[in-house]
Design a protein around this motif. Sequence first.
Motif, PDB file in Angstrom:
ATOM      1  N   HIS A  90       0.828  -1.201   0.000  1.00 63.19           N
ATOM      2  CA  HIS A  90       0.000   0.000   0.000  1.00 63.19           C
ATOM      3  C   HIS A  90       0.865   1.254   0.000  1.00 63.19           C
ATOM      4  O   HIS A  90       1.822   1.372   0.748  1.00 63.19           O
ATOM      5  CB  HIS A  90      -0.890   0.005   1.250  1.00 63.19           C
ATOM      6  CG  HIS A  90      -1.537   1.308   1.539  1.00 63.19           C
ATOM      7  ND1 HIS A  90      -2.459   1.868   0.693  1.00 63.19           N
ATOM      8  CD2 HIS A  90      -1.370   2.186   2.556  1.00 63.19           C
ATOM      9  CE1 HIS A  90      -2.857   3.028   1.197  1.00 63.19           C
ATOM     10  NE2 HIS A  90      -2.206   3.247   2.318  1.00 63.19           N
ATOM     11  N   ILE A  91       0.551   2.194  -0.892  1.00 65.16           N
ATOM     12  CA  ILE A  91       1.244   3.475  -0.935  1.00 65.16           C
ATOM     13  C   ILE A  91       0.271   4.537  -0.458  1.00 65.16           C
ATOM     14  O   ILE A  91      -0.786   4.740  -1.068  1.00 65.16           O
ATOM     15  CB  ILE A  91       1.725   3.810  -2.357  1.00 65.16           C
ATOM     16  CG1 ILE A  91       2.729   2.743  -2.838  1.00 65.16           C
ATOM     17  CG2 ILE A  91       2.362   5.198  -2.400  1.00 65.16           C
ATOM     18  CD1 ILE A  91       3.208   2.953  -4.246  1.00 65.16           C
ATOM     19  N   PRO A  92       0.557   5.211   0.652  1.00 67.51           N
ATOM     20  CA  PRO A  92      -0.360   6.212   1.186  1.00 67.51           C
ATOM     21  C   PRO A  92      -0.638   7.322   0.182  1.00 67.51           C
ATOM     22  O   PRO A  92       0.195   7.658  -0.657  1.00 67.51           O
ATOM     23  CB  PRO A  92       0.376   6.754   2.415  1.00 67.51           C
ATOM     24  CG  PRO A  92       1.340   5.662   2.784  1.00 67.51           C
ATOM     25  CD  PRO A  92       1.748   5.036   1.492  1.00 67.51           C
ATOM     26  N   ALA A  93      -1.828   7.885   0.268  1.00 66.49           N
ATOM     27  CA  ALA A  93      -2.194   9.011  -0.576  1.00 66.49           C
ATOM     28  C   ALA A  93      -1.513  10.273  -0.068  1.00 66.49           C
ATOM     29  O   ALA A  93      -1.088  10.343   1.090  1.00 66.49           O
ATOM     30  CB  ALA A  93      -3.710   9.186  -0.561  1.00 66.49           C
ATOM     31  N   PRO A  94      -1.377  11.292  -0.926  1.00 70.17           N
ATOM     32  CA  PRO A  94      -0.812  12.569  -0.459  1.00 70.17           C
ATOM     33  C   PRO A  94      -1.591  13.107   0.730  1.00 70.17           C
ATOM     34  O   PRO A  94      -2.810  12.916   0.829  1.00 70.17           O
ATOM     35  CB  PRO A  94      -0.978  13.476  -1.688  1.00 70.17           C
ATOM     36  CG  PRO A  94      -0.995  12.534  -2.852  1.00 70.17           C
ATOM     37  CD  PRO A  94      -1.696  11.309  -2.362  1.00 70.17           C
TER      38      PRO A  94
END
Length: 269
Positions: A3-7
């Motif tokens: 998972h790549i966090p959102a800005p």
Amino acid sequence: MNHIPAPRTRSAVAEDANTLRSLYEASEVLRVVNVWDAVSARVVAELPGTRAIATAGHAIAASHGYADGEQIPLHLMLEAVGRIVLATDLPVSADLDGGFGDAGETVRRAIGVGVSGANIEDQLRPLVESTRLVADAVKAGEREGVSFALNARTDAFVRGGNRPIDEIIADAVERGRSYLDAGATCIFVPGILDADVTRQLVAGIGERKVSVIGLPGALSAGEYESLGVARISYGPMPQNVALTALKRLGASLLGEGVIPSDTEILNNF
């Protein structure tokens, strides 16, 4: 893929800042293992016990081929910090050196990439000038709706020269109090601080208001915690350890070595 966090939204940055401030105030010392890029941030963030991420300005500059001391262009520094923010959901405190000529504007831009706190150093400028720098950074956060967690650094020890230790301590305390009055959350006093010096700094600046650096020869995190210290960080040392490991591995592989069988795959984005 992980998972790549959102800005970060501005409200999320504000929430992170409140979290970071509460971590400074907690009875347990905040331990931050400094990072310098997205993958080092990801590795540290996944360690049990990591509650916040802190960048190392020296290490980020070195990774881009620059010397420490605001030699790296600000846009490159903030780009690197922004990538670190995107690699974790945890609050991120950035090392912003001496403010890059305009502490308020630098903090505004740092908040824009998701940073919720920072170190900014006084470089032993005159006290009035240094206090104004701290106030500018804090006010920039307020204008953005963020109670920015400023870990105001005094170089009283690292630039103290041959002054008597009592004079250095008095200078650090005076500066620390002034920076707190200007809105700083905590006071960073880098140097190899023994128990007696640390005790005097905490007594003069305040319980859970002093931040220190862990260097060879310093006290342990537990010892600093027992003395009322708020935070312990490690500056460029984590990168130094990583590069030392790389150097030793490279020397082995250029000989007859092989990759150790217990090597973990840690860069799986």
